[in-house]
Design a protein around this motif. Sequence first.
Motif, short mmCIF file in Angstrom:
data_model
loop_
_atom_site.label_atom_id
_atom_site.label_comp_id
_atom_site.label_asym_id
_atom_site.label_seq_id
_atom_site.Cartn_x
_atom_site.Cartn_y
_atom_site.Cartn_z
N PRO A 75 0.84 -1.21 0.00
CA PRO A 75 0.00 0.00 0.00
C PRO A 75 0.87 1.25 0.00
O PRO A 75 2.07 1.20 0.29
CB PRO A 75 -0.79 -0.13 1.31
CG PRO A 75 0.11 -0.93 2.20
CD PRO A 75 0.84 -1.90 1.30
N SER A 76 0.27 2.39 -0.33
CA SER A 76 0.98 3.66 -0.19
C SER A 76 0.97 4.07 1.27
O SER A 76 0.21 3.55 2.09
CB SER A 76 0.31 4.73 -1.04
OG SER A 76 -0.99 5.02 -0.51
N MET A 77 1.81 5.05 1.62
CA MET A 77 1.84 5.51 3.01
C MET A 77 0.52 6.17 3.39
O MET A 77 0.09 6.09 4.54
CB MET A 77 3.00 6.50 3.18
CG MET A 77 3.67 6.43 4.53
SD MET A 77 4.46 4.84 4.86
CE MET A 77 3.80 4.50 6.47
N GLU A 78 -0.13 6.79 2.42
CA GLU A 78 -1.44 7.41 2.68
C GLU A 78 -2.46 6.33 3.03
O GLU A 78 -3.26 6.50 3.98
CB GLU A 78 -1.88 8.20 1.44
CG GLU A 78 -3.12 9.04 1.67
CD GLU A 78 -3.41 9.96 0.50
OE1 GLU A 78 -4.40 10.70 0.56
OE2 GLU A 78 -2.64 9.92 -0.49
N GLU A 79 -2.43 5.21 2.30
CA GLU A 79 -3.35 4.10 2.61
C GLU A 79 -3.01 3.47 3.96
O GLU A 79 -3.91 3.06 4.71
CB GLU A 79 -3.26 3.05 1.50
CG GLU A 79 -3.80 3.53 0.16
CD GLU A 79 -3.49 2.56 -0.97
OE1 GLU A 79 -4.34 2.43 -1.87
OE2 GLU A 79 -2.41 1.93 -0.94
N VAL A 80 -1.73 3.42 4.29
CA VAL A 80 -1.31 2.87 5.58
C VAL A 80 -1.89 3.70 6.72
O VAL A 80 -2.41 3.17 7.70
CB VAL A 80 0.23 2.83 5.68
CG1 VAL A 80 0.68 2.52 7.11
CG2 VAL A 80 0.79 1.78 4.72
N VAL A 81 -1.80 5.03 6.60
CA VAL A 81 -2.33 5.92 7.65
C VAL A 81 -3.83 5.72 7.82
O VAL A 81 -4.33 5.59 8.95
CB VAL A 81 -2.01 7.39 7.32
CG1 VAL A 81 -2.72 8.33 8.30
CG2 VAL A 81 -0.51 7.63 7.37
N GLU A 82 -4.55 5.67 6.71
CA GLU A 82 -6.01 5.49 6.78
C GLU A 82 -6.36 4.16 7.45
O GLU A 82 -7.26 4.10 8.30
CB GLU A 82 -6.61 5.55 5.38
CG GLU A 82 -6.53 6.93 4.73
CD GLU A 82 -7.06 6.92 3.31
OE1 GLU A 82 -7.52 5.84 2.86
OE2 GLU A 82 -7.03 7.98 2.65
N THR A 83 -5.64 3.10 7.10
CA THR A 83 -5.91 1.78 7.68
C THR A 83 -5.63 1.78 9.19
O THR A 83 -6.42 1.26 9.98
CB THR A 83 -5.05 0.71 7.00
OG1 THR A 83 -5.32 0.71 5.59
CG2 THR A 83 -5.35 -0.67 7.57
N LEU A 84 -4.52 2.36 9.58
CA LEU A 84 -4.17 2.40 11.01
C LEU A 84 -5.19 3.20 11.82
O LEU A 84 -5.57 2.81 12.93
CB LEU A 84 -2.77 2.99 11.20
CG LEU A 84 -1.60 2.10 10.81
CD1 LEU A 84 -0.29 2.88 10.86
CD2 LEU A 84 -1.51 0.87 11.73
N LYS A 85 -5.64 4.33 11.27
CA LYS A 85 -6.64 5.13 11.99
C LYS A 85 -7.96 4.40 12.09
O LYS A 85 -8.66 4.50 13.11
CB LYS A 85 -6.81 6.48 11.28
CG LYS A 85 -5.62 7.42 11.49
CD LYS A 85 -5.85 8.78 10.83
CE LYS A 85 -4.70 9.72 11.14
NZ LYS A 85 -4.88 11.05 10.50
#
Length: 656
Positions: free
Chosen positions: A595-605
Amino acid sequence: MPKPYYSLFAVFIIVSCHAQTYSTTSTACAPSKCGTISISYPFWKKSSTNVVEFCGYPEFGLECLDDHAIIRFPTDTYRVSEINYDDHSITLLDIDILEQPCPRARHNVSLQNLPFSLSSLDLNLSFYFNCSSYPSSVEHIVCLQHDKNQSYVFVAGEEVKNGYGWVRECEEHVVVTVKEEEIDVSNLISDFGDAMKKGFVVDWRRGEDCAVCEESGGYCLFDPSTKQSSCLCRDGRTVAKSCRKGTQNVGRKIAIGVGSAAAGALIVGICVYLFIRRRKNSYVMSYIQSRSLSSDPSSKDTEKGSQSYTQSIIPGVHLFSYEELEVATNYFDSTKELGEGGFGTVYFGKLRDGRSVAVKRLYENNYRIVAQFMNEIKILTRIDHPNLVKLFGCTSRHSRELLLVYEYISNGTVADHLHGHLSKPGTLPWHIRMNIAVETASALKFLHLKGIIHRDVKTNNILLESNFCVKVADFGLSRLFPHQATHVSTAPQGTPGYVDPEYHECYQLTNKSDVYSFGVVLVELISSLPAVDITRHRHEINLANMAINKIHNQTLQELVDRNLGFESDFKVRKMISGVAELAFQCLQSSKDMRPSMEEVVETLKDIQSDGKNRSQPEVMDISSTSDDVVLLKDDPPPPSPDSKAVSNTTTPNTSC
């Protein structure tokens, strides 16, 4: 003697010396014996003869003592029981234990930077000596009993099945390597002694050029000054690779002539190289220093002029004097050291205005270090984010050393709290680890949006404030990513265990390289284990590989830190499972599968908010979104979602 003959006489002397050296070296390079051991390339027999070039690698010199071949590593000495030139392996025996009826290992195997690697035929055994607390269900080593204390042996990694607490009560922990075929793992107590006395196997790396040389009947030489190999033929010729080229007489004359010319050319080349390097360093230093300064260093305008020039290159950078930082760190007192990295040591300091700072003192003042120095300043002066460490300034051209000054982050690194000197069970509960993951990912997302690749994401570079808020640090290796570029071609750099395997193989750096490294960080947060640990089983030395195997085999519980409440708290179990799934995606070998880092942030949140809001357990149904990626599928959670196993731990406020 007329002047024209001086040159001819000099050439004659050089040729004679070369011919004598080749003759001496040829004799020294001939295969020899030590007892039953045959010594030939890449190994060579040590003697009193001082030969400039080694018949093999310098580290592979063998001593012959009482018909036993001995090899000395920087920290250990071993007896060689067998050299297999076909398999490129050597069997080593620990001299210290050979005469002991009940072998007692004193040190771990340390290959350091030697061109050796442990063989796939080996097995690691973990010994715990003189334990005052121990698992009663495990058989101890009777012959090593000390008073009422016991000693134990396990296949490396198996001891964790008996808990962690008891190992801290053991006097010493040593990992010993043995041949797997020589031991029955179900009967370690009776087998370990004989297995240790039969040694272990290491492989060596053999150069292709040397193989060609040997096949042509020559001896492979290694010159430590040039780090290059050459081929010495039996008739005295030296050639680049093979002895089969040209006739012997003509070849020998050519070799002597070329050798003489090469010696002269080498001297000239070294001089030219040093001159260019000095000019290069001078250019780089002039780039960061003021060319408009007064020639008198004591002038009152000196520092003002230097600061003006530095700020004209990089606006907003404050210039500190070396003397000011020297006083702030108590003259770089060793007790003020906060840590040490690949390019310098970091010290705690107190400025005259009362601010606490971290001062990075770079090791050398050469071109490479200056490039790192400038790169970090360039990166940090163009970004501002609450989860990125702030740069306060640097030193001027008149400093004796290059120094960088950062805000001081008081609570150590994530690595310190997970598996370092600050690690204690229960002091870093899951909700704090979850917050660390979210904030670190947010910082990396910000960098990527600014066109910056960090390139050294690891738990040692994630600093923690007193309230456990994150500050990502160390931008010495970071790269500015060109707009609309797919990748940057560059030699792989970073920390073992965190480096993107595709970047390492293809030399193509992308922002997905940071995603891979962050996946390793996620696994560390889940497991509390370091990214690389040579004391673990050989298949689990690399934490990323261990995590992928555990998740793929649906044995996540074997990876998770037992102190996090994975087995007792449903909400924690649900969040850890989600983070493990995300880590699995980040650790895919192909960047396109990550995933992109943006997708990683969304998933973690989403995982974090779901964990905060959920009050009733549900059966998890985690399925793969792609046929090419196997994701985590966990069993239904155990009861007791209201368990206080984690919430009972007193923790600081994590609001940033």
